[in-house]
Structure formats: structure tokens, C-alpha cells
Write an enzyme that holds these catalytic residues in place. Structure first.
Site, PDB file in Angstrom:
ATOM      1  N   PRO A   2      40.606  37.082  36.095  1.00  0.00           N
ATOM      2  CA  PRO A   2      40.780  38.535  36.225  1.00  0.00           C
ATOM      3  C   PRO A   2      41.769  39.080  35.202  1.00  0.00           C
ATOM      4  O   PRO A   2      42.777  38.456  34.905  1.00  0.00           O
ATOM      5  CB  PRO A   2      41.323  38.697  37.651  1.00  0.00           C
ATOM      6  N   GLU A   3      41.451  40.221  34.641  1.00  0.00           N
ATOM      7  CA  GLU A   3      42.351  40.895  33.706  1.00  0.00           C
ATOM      8  C   GLU A   3      43.049  42.029  34.453  1.00  0.00           C
ATOM      9  O   GLU A   3      42.765  42.293  35.627  1.00  0.00           O
ATOM     10  CB  GLU A   3      41.550  41.428  32.516  1.00  0.00           C
ATOM     11  N   LYS A  59      49.308  41.189  35.091  1.00  0.00           N
ATOM     12  CA  LYS A  59      48.339  40.574  35.996  1.00  0.00           C
ATOM     13  C   LYS A  59      49.033  39.959  37.210  1.00  0.00           C
ATOM     14  O   LYS A  59      48.437  39.212  37.974  1.00  0.00           O
ATOM     15  CB  LYS A  59      47.551  39.494  35.237  1.00  0.00           C
ATOM     16  N   ARG A 284      43.538  30.933  20.062  1.00  0.00           N
ATOM     17  CA  ARG A 284      42.595  31.756  20.832  1.00  0.00           C
ATOM     18  C   ARG A 284      41.543  32.358  19.917  1.00  0.00           C
ATOM     19  O   ARG A 284      41.829  32.748  18.787  1.00  0.00           O
ATOM     20  CB  ARG A 284      43.349  32.906  21.539  1.00  0.00           C
TER      21      ARG A 284
END
Ligand SMILES: [Zn+2]
Length: 294
Positions: A2-3, A59, A284
Site C-alpha cells: 500500500p502507498e 505510510k 530501484r
């Protein structure tokens, strides 16, 4: 994973459905879901605690808890603890009628006053609940403080006291690529890989550009872009909470994001039709348009 927008929807649902209720019983159905409390009984720790509010920074999600002052009848002390909810990869917070959840992935079932259950369902068991002391919020956003385990986290762009100028200054001090700096939760909270790529595309900045080499205005433009893409995602995922059921974090509950660059390697840029490229920055994946981001 989840962001920020998904976590915000969970928070808003909890605010609507569990704030003002007290814990009347907690069943831990899987020890991993309470692994910070080895040898302690979370049921006892949460017993009779009142949920005062549902908070979020980046978050990081938590419920402020307060206790009745002994001998005062109905007086509650100011909150000094929080129940931190780590959603992990697949955690869901479900507010339901008693015993409504029969999933084999149910990890914690909390009985709340007023006859509702607060269920923690987590297929992959990376998530957990953790009771943590509140400490002063150095940013001044939350009067009751923030969980000690979140004290090092910077403010996120959706907080009311977020100061884009000050954060831009901090970002400009960094020698790392801008993409990597945006993911550093101690510089700016809440921006994950997806929104970092989208914000850099919107602002026209390449992910590999050194943060210190950017102009102050340029960095502020990136911050505003990040806020905008997250707000747009939040609007798109604007779930209504008419029913007593908060299920926004399951596989089907993820927002269908309309993305401009993230995950679109080789496909035409929606602005200029140049194929989107992918590079690795700080380990990333980073997606950008070589034409729009110079
Ligand atoms: Zn382009």
C-alpha cells in the site's frame, strides 16, 4: 504494497468507524501478527483502551489510545500510547459485525464497544499490530504526539503543517540522485517508488539528477507534483464508507492508478510519444521520458 493514498483511505475508514470505541477483548490468532509483544498478552495491553483518533504520517498508521483515570468515573486521560498498524504487503483492517470474518487469513480479532469487530486480515503475515508509546511530534502536527517508532519520519506532503520550502532546502543539501532522496522517509515521508517516478515525470526532472544540482524552485515543483499525484490517486480511490465495512487494502481494494510513466517501459510517453525508458537508481527501477525529463 500500500502507498500513502491507500493508507489514508484505511485511516479515514477507521476514523469513521472505530474512533470513540473501546477495546473489550482481543483474540490473537497468529503470533506473527503481534511479534513485537513476545511473551505479552496484547489482549491485556489493549483491554478497556479508548480509541481517540486515527492518525497517519506517510505510510505509518496508528490509533491514539487513552485510558480511564481510576476513581473518576468517566474521565479519560490524555493519550500516551498508540496502536501502530503495520499493513505490510497485504494487511487489511476490516470493521464488521461480530464474527463476520471467517477468512483463514484472520490474524487478530478485536471486539470493540458498540458491538463491532475490528479484524486484521493478512494473507502474507508481514503486517502486525504494535503498542507503542507516544512521544512529542517535533513537527507539531499532532498534539498528542507520534509513536516513538515513527519519531524519525519526516512530514508527508499532505500534512497541514508541511512546509514545502523547508523540505526543498533539505533536499537540495543531498548529493544523491533526486529519485533516491524522494524515497528517503527521513527527508520527505509517504513517497513510494510509483509516486516518485510520476512526480519526476510531471516536474520534468530525470531520476538520476543529483538533488544538490537542482534549483530550489525545481525541487519545490517536484514536491508539489508528488502531492498532486497522491491527491489525485486519493480522489480516484475515494471509497464511501456507507456500510460498516472497511476493506480498502485487499488485492481488489488497491486503487487502479492511472500512471504516466511507472511500469510503462518501452511504451510511448502520453505527452510526447517518446518511448519511456527504465534505469536503476539506488537499486530501484525508475521510469522516465528522455524527452520530457531533461
Ligand atoms: Zn515525454
Amino acid at each position: 504494497m500500500p502507498e500513502l493514498p491507500e493508507v489514508e483511505v484505511v485511516r479515514a475508514g477507521l476514523e469513521q468507524h472505530v474512533v470513540g470505541r473501546t477495546f473489550v477483548g482481543v483474540d490473537v490468532l497468529h503470533p506473527r501478527a503481534v511479534r513485537s509483544h513476545v511473551g505479552q498478552d496484547l489482549s491485556l495491553l489493549l483491554d478497556a483502551a479508548l480509541i481517540r483518533s486515527a492518525r497517519r504520517r506517510g505510510k505509518f498508521l496508528w490509533l491514539e489510545l487513552s485510558r480511564k483515570i481510576p476513581g473518576t468515573g468517566d474521565q479519560w486521560a490524555e493519550p500516551t500510547e498508540a496502536l501502530v498498524v503495520h499493513l505490510g504487503m497485504s494487511g487489511q483492517m476490516l470493521v464488521t459485525e461480530p464474527d463476520a470474518v471467517t477468512s483463514t487469513h484472520l490474524r487478530i480479532r478485536a471486539r470493540l464497544s458498540g458491538g463491532v469487530d475490528l479484524n486484521f486480515v493478512d494473507q502474507r503475515t508481514f503486517g502486525r499490530w504494535e503498542l507503542v508509546a507516544l512521544v512529542d511530534d517535533s513537527h507539531g502536527e499532532y498534539p498528542a504526539g507520534v509513536p516513538a517508532s515513527a519519531a524519525h519520519i519526516a512530514q508527508d506532503p499532505l500534512e497541514s503543517s508541511f512546509n514545502a520550502q523547508a523540505v526543498a532546502k533539505d533536499i537540495k543539501r543531498r548529493q544523491s540522485p533526486i529519485k533516491q532522496v524522494l524515497l528517503n522517509q527521513e527527508v520527505i515521508a509517504g513517497i513510494g517508488n510509483i509516486y516518485a517516478d510520476e512526480a519526476l515525470w510531471a516536474a520534468g526532472v530525470r531520476p538520476r539528477r543529483k538533488a544538490a544540482g537542482l534549483s530550489g524552485v525545481g525541487v519545490e515543483r517536484i514536491i508539489h507534483a508528488a502531492r498532486e499525484v497522491m491527491e489525485r490517486a486519493l480522489e480516484a480511490g475515494g471509497t464511501s464508507f456507507d456500510v460498516l465495512y472497511v476493506n480498502v487494502n485487499g488485492a481488489s481494494g488497491y486503487f487502479s492508478r492511472s500512471l504516466n510513466v511507472y511500469g510503462r517501459e518501452g511504451r510511448p510517453c502520453v505527452r510526447c510519444e517518446t518511448p519511456i525508458q527504465r534505469v536503476v537508481v539506488g537499486g530501484r527501477s525508475s521510469h522516465f521520458c528522455p524527452e520530457c525529463q531533461r
